[in-house]
Design an enzyme around this catalytic site. Sequence first.
Site, mmCIF file in Angstrom:
data_model
loop_
_atom_site.group_PDB
_atom_site.id
_atom_site.type_symbol
_atom_site.label_atom_id
_atom_site.label_comp_id
_atom_site.label_asym_id
_atom_site.label_seq_id
_atom_site.Cartn_x
_atom_site.Cartn_y
_atom_site.Cartn_z
ATOM 1 N N ASP A 1 -5.639 1.450 9.121
ATOM 2 C CA ASP A 1 -5.465 2.325 7.951
ATOM 3 C C ASP A 1 -6.066 3.717 8.166
ATOM 4 O OD1 ASP A 1 -4.549 -0.103 6.952
ATOM 5 O OD2 ASP A 1 -6.369 -0.505 5.796
ATOM 6 N N ASP B 1 0.791 -1.238 0.000
ATOM 7 C CA ASP B 1 0.000 0.000 0.000
ATOM 8 C C ASP B 1 0.824 1.290 0.000
ATOM 9 O OD1 ASP B 1 -1.666 -2.099 0.715
ATOM 10 O OD2 ASP B 1 -2.415 -1.159 2.535
#
Length: 466
Positions: free
Chosen positions: A152, A27
Amino acid sequence: MKKMIELTNDRYRLGYHVSAPAGWINDPNGFCYYKGYYHIFYQHHPYSADWGPMHWGHARSKDLIHWESLPIAIAPDTKADEDGCFSGSAIVKDDVLYLIYTGHHYYGDGDPDHFWQTQDLAYSTDGINFTKYENNPIIALPPTDNTHHFRDPKVWQKDDFYYMILGSQGQDGHGRVITYRSKDLKDWQYLGAITKAKALATEGYMWECPDFFELAGKDVLLLSPQGIEADGQKYLNLFQTGYFVGKYDYQKNIFSHGSFTELDHGHDFYATQTMLAPDGRRLVFGWMDMWESDFPEKADGWAGALTLPRELILKDDKLYMRPIKELSQLRTAKLASWDKNLTQKTLLCEGEKQAELELTLDSADFSLTLNDPKTSAQIKLSFDQKAQTFILENGDKRYATIAPKSKLKLQLFIDTSSLEIFINDGEAVFTERFYFEKTPEVWLDTRAKCDMQLYRLGKAITFDKH
């Protein structure tokens, strides 16, 4: 001292995409602008080409094109993040760059699904060297109506408050996003869930990597749901990345929105992160791969890369994703330019590892193929004019349907082992990885008028030698 993995072969290495000097990445994290530089961080395991305890890799650029790889920003070296510094975001406050990220923790029983997660803070005054907040974690426990999936964080400022949105799973097993509020980035008040999956099959069991922003007067929730079932030509990847468009009521903490829409139609796109550029554009990076892919480059000491930076534009509640205008700086030579009626299969490009093709065609059936001259491997993009549908074949098929137009505009970026295809100024996008033994040939087969421009592109990544 543990030794970092080294690159052993550059056969698949990318020339103008952000990747690590070696090792694994996934990511994008912490996309921001600070003290004259764009910064992008990424999930990184520097000790092998496999996923492992996550660090934050780091690169910066003055122009979004030429990227300088920097030393690792944060590593899992404290009690607050002992088993991984998972994904998060960045924000500038009082001329200090703050990273807000998820600390990952295992219970030590050997079960990778038996973990807990916290939210942590690090900061820097030079954009390179980071100090972890001494009182981490800033959020120690998920809310009581949540499972252990709690990660996140994306943070933004609105009026006098900072807001945090987190990817989450409710106790009912449905994906959702939850929000917190703070005055100082350190003490956070839980506000609750702003929206959640209506059904597991259509919206998923876990919502990862949420991003929340205003665009063209609307609020957009960009996220990566897990567990959506395939539905005809949609949701064919293992996990999806897409968005909801609507309006967020800050007083009631409710996000009213339309249906979920996929953002990219290719095989290799996940876990987006956006930022608001100084000039007002909403820019986005994605991970240019997908979980459980083969990653042939692992044999060479690395795995994974980020997409090109792209601009998001909202029209009629649909997100268009187009290559940023700065990418023209990569062009080092114009190799071909013509406008003609095609009557047979035509070779557009050969022998170029880094290239850009711009095509404008009459709306008619066509096929565009990238062939490996040495093997039978290929990627094929076909257009069915009657259905107004693009079909991308790279192993199996992916699909995108567009609004009818008399002309089709395609922009292709080739970079050794990656292909990004932008259709009609970002109305549809396909992002792909490929692994050919020889530099690809690009062929177009159509019976229509076509305008073609071909550019050679330069390399734009400088790797840290520390």
